[in-house]
Each structure stands twice: as structure tokens, then as C-alpha cells.
Enzyme design. Structure first.
Site, PDB file in Angstrom:
ATOM      1  N   THR A   1       9.630   3.718  -1.306  1.00 36.26           N
ATOM      2  CA  THR A   1      10.612   4.689  -1.798  1.00 36.26           C
ATOM      3  C   THR A   1      11.737   4.858  -0.786  1.00 36.26           C
ATOM      4  OG1 THR A   1       8.704   5.836  -2.706  1.00 36.26           O
ATOM      5  CG2 THR A   1      10.800   6.962  -2.844  1.00 36.26           C
TER       6      THR A   1
ATOM      7  N   GLU B   1     -27.368   6.503  13.949  1.00 32.66           N
ATOM      8  CA  GLU B   1     -26.340   6.939  14.898  1.00 32.66           C
ATOM      9  C   GLU B   1     -26.962   7.646  16.097  1.00 32.66           C
ATOM     10  OE1 GLU B   1     -23.402   5.847  14.841  1.00 32.66           O
ATOM     11  OE2 GLU B   1     -23.738   4.958  12.875  1.00 32.66           O
TER      12      GLU B   1
ATOM     13  N   PRO C   1       0.825  -1.219   0.000  1.00 34.78           N
ATOM     14  CA  PRO C   1       0.000   0.000   0.000  1.00 34.78           C
ATOM     15  C   PRO C   1       0.853   1.260   0.000  1.00 34.78           C
ATOM     16  CG  PRO C   1      -0.589  -1.480   1.823  1.00 34.78           C
ATOM     17  CD  PRO C   1       0.632  -2.045   1.190  1.00 34.78           C
TER      18      PRO C   1
ATOM     19  N   HIS D   1     -28.041   4.989  18.567  1.00 33.05           N
ATOM     20  CA  HIS D   1     -26.938   4.505  19.404  1.00 33.05           C
ATOM     21  C   HIS D   1     -26.612   5.520  20.497  1.00 33.05           C
ATOM     22  CE1 HIS D   1     -25.721   1.030  17.092  1.00 33.05           C
ATOM     23  NE2 HIS D   1     -25.364   1.706  16.015  1.00 33.05           N
TER      24      HIS D   1
HETATM   25  P1  ADP Z   1       5.738   4.509  -0.479  1.00 29.27           P
HETATM   26  O1  ADP Z   1       6.876   4.673  -1.439  1.00 29.27           O
HETATM   27  O2  ADP Z   1       5.567   3.097  -0.020  1.00 29.27           O
HETATM   28  O3  ADP Z   1       4.452   5.107  -0.928  1.00 29.27           O
HETATM   29  P2  ADP Z   1       7.314   6.294   1.095  1.00 29.27           P
HETATM   30  O4  ADP Z   1       8.607   5.570   1.161  1.00 29.27           O
HETATM   31  O5  ADP Z   1       7.224   7.396   0.104  1.00 29.27           O
HETATM   32  O6  ADP Z   1       6.130   5.283   0.855  1.00 29.27           O
HETATM   33  O7  ADP Z   1       6.973   6.832   2.549  1.00 29.27           O
HETATM   34  C1  ADP Z   1       6.732   8.181   2.802  1.00 29.27           C
HETATM   35  C2  ADP Z   1       7.316   8.598   4.146  1.00 29.27           C
HETATM   36  O8  ADP Z   1       6.684   7.898   5.198  1.00 29.27           O
HETATM   37  C3  ADP Z   1       8.781   8.258   4.288  1.00 29.27           C
HETATM   38  O9  ADP Z   1       9.584   9.266   3.743  1.00 29.27           O
HETATM   39  C4  ADP Z   1       8.943   8.147   5.787  1.00 29.27           C
HETATM   40  O10 ADP Z   1       9.061   9.415   6.386  1.00 29.27           O
HETATM   41  C5  ADP Z   1       7.620   7.557   6.214  1.00 29.27           C
HETATM   42  N1  ADP Z   1       7.695   6.091   6.305  1.00 29.27           N
HETATM   43  C6  ADP Z   1       7.002   5.214   5.557  1.00 29.27           C
HETATM   44  N2  ADP Z   1       7.303   3.954   5.915  1.00 29.27           N
HETATM   45  C7  ADP Z   1       8.214   4.031   6.885  1.00 29.27           C
HETATM   46  C8  ADP Z   1       8.920   3.059   7.675  1.00 29.27           C
HETATM   47  N3  ADP Z   1       8.732   1.760   7.507  1.00 29.27           N
HETATM   48  N4  ADP Z   1       9.782   3.502   8.604  1.00 29.27           N
HETATM   49  C9  ADP Z   1       9.975   4.818   8.794  1.00 29.27           C
HETATM   50  N5  ADP Z   1       9.345   5.780   8.099  1.00 29.27           N
HETATM   51  C10 ADP Z   1       8.461   5.407   7.163  1.00 29.27           C
HETATM   52 ZN    ZN Z   2     -24.858   0.889  14.202  1.00 28.69          ZN
END
Ligand code: ADP
Ligand code: ZN
Length: 616
Positions: free
Chosen positions: A194, A409, A188, A412
Site C-alpha cells: 500500500t 522445555e 506478505p 532443556h
Molecule cells: P501491505 O500493504 O504490504 O500490507 P503497508 O504498505 O500497509 O503493507 O505497510 C504498513 C506500514 O508499514 C506502512 O505504512 C509503513 O509505515 C510500514 N512499512 C511497510 N513496509 C515498509 C517499507 N518497505 N519501508 C518503510 N516502511 C514500511
Molecule cells: Zn527441544
């Protein structure tokens, strides 16, 4: 792209201006035309001083210095008269075909130039990678390492090998080991794909080239493919290095059968395949692709020698979330009393990116209040804000469904507010939320160690309240309450079987009926069919009793349901304080009506399930 587009428009505009200017200049410099008969008459009268002949065109000047232009149907027969009149004659050959075609050639060149300009190439060698899409990520300022990544240890361990390849590629090459070419990270958004790729480059101290898959797919055919070639040319020159292709599904989507609109994408994909197959082992270029849609990828991409290594990056679990919180709170001053585990428990379904966002938001909240350190309350506020962002405010729900949800809601909430020994009410909302947040529903039940019978029965009533309010107002049953009914039934049967709270069944503990599957039903049960029936009846009795009591409670507060539902329809979300205002207004109006007051109770309220499905 936008800037390039604007520049293109400017170019067209300037060209039009140029053409107009040329025409004006032409009409200014061309002398007025004279008819041939008048010209012959002037010639006879020795009025013409000089002529210049070019093809059938004659330009000349008369005695007074006036310039003129005329066309002769037959230059050779004219010559004797010209000489006889003493006119100075000069001539040039008629314009060649080339000169006549000049405007056309110019047009063709112009269109070609425009085309190449828009499609991102220039005549003086390709400069397309000088724009922002191309990023050289070896500078220390932006360097990430594995210390920045948390909670995805298995994936990280797999990738350590690649760091080793990159660092010692000579050694591997000498030994003839096969260096992996492509790694596909699937998972996800925001899970750190990245970040991982960047960290590999940072650990191995090699250049990092990042490009989005959609950057390859442009409007002009062939551009994507040439960009792929450019990218690999650059990468090979700077090997060892990492090429990261985000959203690789944009180019690597399954090839369609023949639809021409996908032709461009297909060409790009083919170029990528050719490049990946093409580089030899002494060019250590590791291509990392990322996607959250592995299902749509073309199988050709996943063949050996291409993205043959596939790793899944999932949303972090509780432990992972704590680790990611630790990484992101490192540069932040946090209060010593802050418990990261408690925070992590409250954010199931958050991605790494969400957590980074949460910490940042909490730090900002603390800073705004000029605090010395970030406290729990800051995290609570930040969480609320981020969760609100996650709510799909624009989910397409029609007006009737919205009304039903509002009344549901309200049902509830009112039951929770009026009955004693319930969890306190935090928030009522009719904005649908992501599935992940629905997981918090049962936390009030699981958090306590012991429950009183009243608490459990009232919990059932709160759950039934939604469906009952709907029935009272709309006289119909919707499927939106299915989860509530299931949860209510679950409590009732645990009350009977596990907690021995039913006087009819007694305090024997019976194994849950759900644990018997198919054939094992006859053999595996710890109780007889008769007991099973008895339990069923008892569960049903409890539900029916609760239902009847709740219906009575809601019917006697019918007007409150309407009032609360209307407030909900306008505000979408209301908190405990606003709920109290609605209650206060209602109680006051009841007093003035001199009717019996609502069944009042303690101010201890129920935290109802905030995630309700949209009635189908
Ligand atoms: P994706 O490429 O999977 O969409 P990114 O690598 O761009 O996600 O994540 C965006 C930011 O979220 C990262 O630069 C970091 O700051 C934070 N982040 C996401 N996953 C992690 C992780 N496993 N550990 C630490 N920081 C994370
Ligand atoms: Zn309900």
C-alpha cells in the site's frame, strides 16, 4: 456498513409506526357502521339529512348530527326513497382499480426502496463513494513519497517508470507508447505494498483511490459490479490517477464452476475485467492490485492489458531492515550509541509494518521513562512486547501435548541451568511461535569465535535434555525433539570433523559428510570409507555419552523437572529471574530433606532453543 444497517432498521421501524398510525387515524375518522334495514327505517321517518354515495358505500348524517356509514346492495332502487325523504344526495364514482391497488403499489415501492438503500444506492444518483472506503489521497498531509519506502529497491525501481508515465502521459500518448494498465504487487502483509502505491501517487502528484477487494463483495447481487463501474467512472474523470485495490484476491479469486454463492463475486470480477479492457490510452488510470495469495487469482486477471506486470514484495533482509529502521527512526530522537544494525539482526522475519511498530513502541517506552532519547533497552523491551504478540497464544494444542512440551522445555532449561559454561538463560516458554523466530535458535553458537570443548558438549546436553525429560516422565519418544537431535548431531560431527576435538580421530580436518551428494560420495570425499565409519562411530559415541550423563543429571533432579514443568504449565512463559526462584525453592527443599544437593554450578546458564516444535 454497520451504520447503514442500523439506519435501515430505523427506517423499517418508522414505517411500521407510520402504518399503525394510519390505521388509528382511519378508525378515528370512519363513522360507526349501521345496518341497512335500520337505515331504511330512519330514511322512512325522514331522519336522514344528507348522504354521500361512493360505490355501494353510503355515508350520512341524521337530524341529531350523528354520522354513520352503511352499504347498499342496490343504490338505483334506493334513489326514489332518498328523494322522497328530502335528503341531500351527493355521489362520486366507485374507486378505480388503481386506488384499490394503492396499498400493494405502496408496498412494492417500499420494498424496492429498502433494497436499494441496503445495497448502497440512492434514487438521487449514486452517492456510494462518499463513504469512507473512498479516499482521495492527493492532500499533502498524507502524501507519501519514495523516501518513505525502504528496503525494497528493485520493486521501487520498476515502479519509477510508472511515475514517469503518470507525469508525462501526454508525451507518451503522442508517441503512441503503451502505458501499463495494471500492476500486481504480491507479498506478505505489511511489506509496504500500500505504501508503495501511495508513494507512486505522491511522486507523480496524482489522486490516489484506495479500495479493499472485500468492499466490493456485498450481500446483494450486482452491487459489487456497480461499485466497480462507479470507481472507474470516477477514476477516468480524474485521470491521470492511481486506483489501488487491496486484497484483490477477494474479487479476483479463481472463478468457480457454477456454485451460485460465488455469482456475485464473479459478476464483480467480470465488471473489473470489462473496465480494465475498456479504458483507452488517453485515460491514464493505473490500477495497482495487492495480494498475498497470488496462487488463487483468476488467470484472466493476469492477461495482457490487465495486471500484466507482476512484482513480488518480500520480507526485508538484514540490509532492508536497517534501511527501514532508518526511515522510521528519522522523526525520533535516538541515542547516538544506538546501533541500528544490531537491532536489525535481532528481528529476522519482521515486516516493514512490524518494524514501524517496533520503533513506535520503543519511542513510547522511552517516553514513559521520561528519557531524552530512545535507547537500546527501549528497543529490547519493545521487541519483547511485539514478539509476544506474534506468538500464537491460541494455537490449538491439546492438554497432553502442552504437558509434553512443558516437560521437554523444563528438561532443556534444567540442564542449561545446572551445567557450567553454558549461555545464560533468558526465557522459557511453551507458547508456540511463528517460524521466523525459530531462526534465532543457533545464534549463541555462531556468535562466539572460539568454543571450549566443555561448552560444546554441554550445548549438546542442553539440546538432548528436552527429549530425555520427556522419556523420564512419559516413557515415550515424540517427534518434537527431531530438531534438537539434528542440532546435537551437527555439533558433535563438527566437533569431530572441523574442530579436531576428538581424541579418537585427532586434529585432522575432514570435509563435512553432508557436502557429498549422491554419486559424488565415492569420488569426492577427502577421506576413506573406513575413516567415515570411524567418524560416524565417534559422533555416535559423543552423543551417547552426553545422553547418558544428561539422563543421570535429570534423573537425580527428577522433582525439579516436575516443579518447573508445573510452573510452565501455569505461566506459559518464565524468565531467568522466575527460573531462579524455582531453583531456590528446590535447593532449599533439598537441604531440608537432607539429601545431597543438586549438582550446582556457576550462575552462567544456557540460552536454550526457545522454539520447539509441537510434538506430532
Ligand atoms: P501491505 O500493504 O504490504 O500490507 P503497508 O504498505 O500497509 O503493507 O505497510 C504498513 C506500514 O508499514 C506502512 O505504512 C509503513 O509505515 C510500514 N512499512 C511497510 N513496509 C515498509 C517499507 N518497505 N519501508 C518503510 N516502511 C514500511
Ligand atoms: Zn527441544
Amino acid at each position: 456498513m454497520k451504520n447503514r444497517f442500523q439506519a435501515g432498521l430505523l427506517l423499517i421501524f418508522l414505517s411500521i409506526l407510520g402504518v399503525l398510525g394510519y390505521n388509528v387515524w382511519l378508525s378515528e375518522t370512519t363513522p360507526p357502521e349501521q345496518n341497512y334495514t335500520d337505515f331504511l327505517a330512519d330514511l322512512k321517518n325522514k331522519q336522514i339529512v344528507a348522504v354521500h354515495i361512493s360505490g355501494s358505500e353510503i355515508r350520512g348524517e341524521d337530524r341529531i348530527g350523528r354520522k354513520f356509514r352503511t352499504f347498499s346492495p342496490d343504490i338505483p332502487t334506493l334513489m326514489p326513497s332518498l328523494l322522497a325523504a328530502g335528503t341531500t344526495v351527493s355521489a362520486e364514482p366507485p374507486p378505480s382499480l388503481f386506488v384499490q391497488l394503492n396499498p400493494l403499489i405502496f408496498l412494492v415501492i417500499f420494498v424496492a426502496a429498502l433494497w436499494r438503500f441496503f445495497s448502497g444506492q440512492s434514487f438521487t444518483g449514486s452517492k456510494i463513494w462518499q463513504d469512507k472506503r473512498f479516499q482521495f489521497r492527493a492532500e499533502p498531509a498524507d502524501m507519501k513519497t519514495f523516501a518513505d519506502v525502504a528496503g525494497i529497491d528493485e520493486v521501487q525501481d520498476e515502479l519509477k517508470e510508472i511515475v514517469d508515465f503518470l507525469k508525462n502521459h501526454e508525451k507518451y500518448n503522442l508517441l503512441g507508447g503503451r502505458i501499463p494498465k495494471g500492476v500486481l504487487l504480491q507479498g506478505p502483509p505489511g511489506t509496504g505494498k500500500t505504501l508503495l502505491a501511495r508513494a507512486i501517487a505522491g511522486e507523480a502528484l496524482v489522486p490516489f483511490y484506495l479500495i479493499g477487494g472485500s468492499d466490493f463483495v456485498e450481500m446483494f447481487a450486482g452491487v459489487g459490479a456497480s461499485r466497480v463501474r462507479e470507481l472507474f467512472k470516477l477514476a477516468k474523470k480524474n485521470a491521470p490517477c492511481i486506483v489501488f485495490i487491496d486484497e484483490i484476491d477477494a474479487i479476483g479469486g479463481r472463478r468457480s464452476n457454477g456454485s451460485s454463492s460465488h455469482e456475485e463475486r464473479e459478476q464483480t470480477l467480470n465488471a473489473l475485467l470489462v473496465e480494465m479492457d475498456g479504458f483507452s490510452s488517453n485515460e491514464t488510470v493505473i490500477v495497482i492490485g495487492a495480494t498475498n495469495r497470488p496462487d488463487v487469482l483468476d488467470p484472466a486477471l493476469l492477461r495482457p492489458g490487465r495486471f500484466d506486470r507482476q512484482l513480488t514484495v518480500s520480507l526485508p533482509n538484514l540490509h532492508g531492515r536497517v534501511k527501514i529502521l532508518e526511515v522510521h527512526t528519522r522523526p525520533v530522537t535516538i541515542s547516538p550509541a544506538l546501533n541500528l544494525t544490531v537491532i536489525a539482526q535481532g528481528i529476522p522475519g519482521f515486516s516493514g509494518a512490524d518494524i514501524a511498530n517496533l520503533v513506535n513502541e520503543a519511542a513510547l517506552t522511552a517516553a514513559r521513562q521520561k528519557k531524552q532519547a530512545v535507547e537500546m533497552s527501549d528497543f529490547d523491551q519493545a521487541k519483547d512486547k511485539i514478539m509476544m504478540g506474534l506468538e500464537q497464544k491460541n494455537a490449538a494444542i491439546n492438554e497432553k501435548e502442552r504437558r509434553i512440551i512443558a516437560y521437554h522445555e523444563a528438561g532443556h532449561a534444567i540442564v542449561a541451568r545446572l551445567l557450567p559454561e553454558t549461555d545464560s538463560l533468558h526465557k522459557i516458554t511453551i507458547i508456540p511461535r511463528g517460524i521466523a523466530l525459530g531462526l534465532t535458535q543457533q545464534i549463541p553458537i555462531e556468535q562466539r569465535y572460539t568454543y571450549s570443548l566443555t561448552y560444546l558438549l554441554n550445548r549438546i546436553k542442553v539440546l538432548l535434555g528436552g527429549r530425555i525429560a520427556e522419556t523420564i516422565v512419559f516413557h515415550h519418544l515424540s517427534t518434537g525433539a527431531a530438531n534438537d537431535i539434528a542440532a546435537a548431531t551437527d555439533i558433535a560431527s563438527r566437533l569431530v570433523c572441523e574442530w579436531g576435538m576428538s581424541s579418537a580421530i585427532g586434529s585432522t580436518v575432514y570435509r563435512r559428510k553432508q557436502q557429498r551428494f549422491l554419486g559424488s560420495a565415492e569420488t569426492g570425499g577427502t577421506f576413506s570409507e573406513a575413516t567415515a565409519r570411524e567418524i560416524d562411530l565417534e559422533v555416535r559415541r559423543i552423543i551417547n555419552d552426553c545422553y547418558a550423563e544428561t539422563e543421570k543429571l535429570l534423573r537425580s533432579n527428577n522433582r525439579l523437572i516436575h516443579e518447573l514443568a508445573e510452573v510452565l504449565l501455569i505461566n506459559e512463559t518464565i524468565d531467568a529471574e522466575e527460573m531462579e526462584i524455582v531453583m531456590q525453592c528446590y535447593v532449599n527443599s533439598q537441604k531440608s530433606d537432607k539429601q545431597g544437593p543438586a549438582e550446582q554450578a556457576q550462575i552462567d546458564q544456557s540460552d536454550i532453543d526457545k522454539t520447539e516444535e509441537i510434538p506430532a
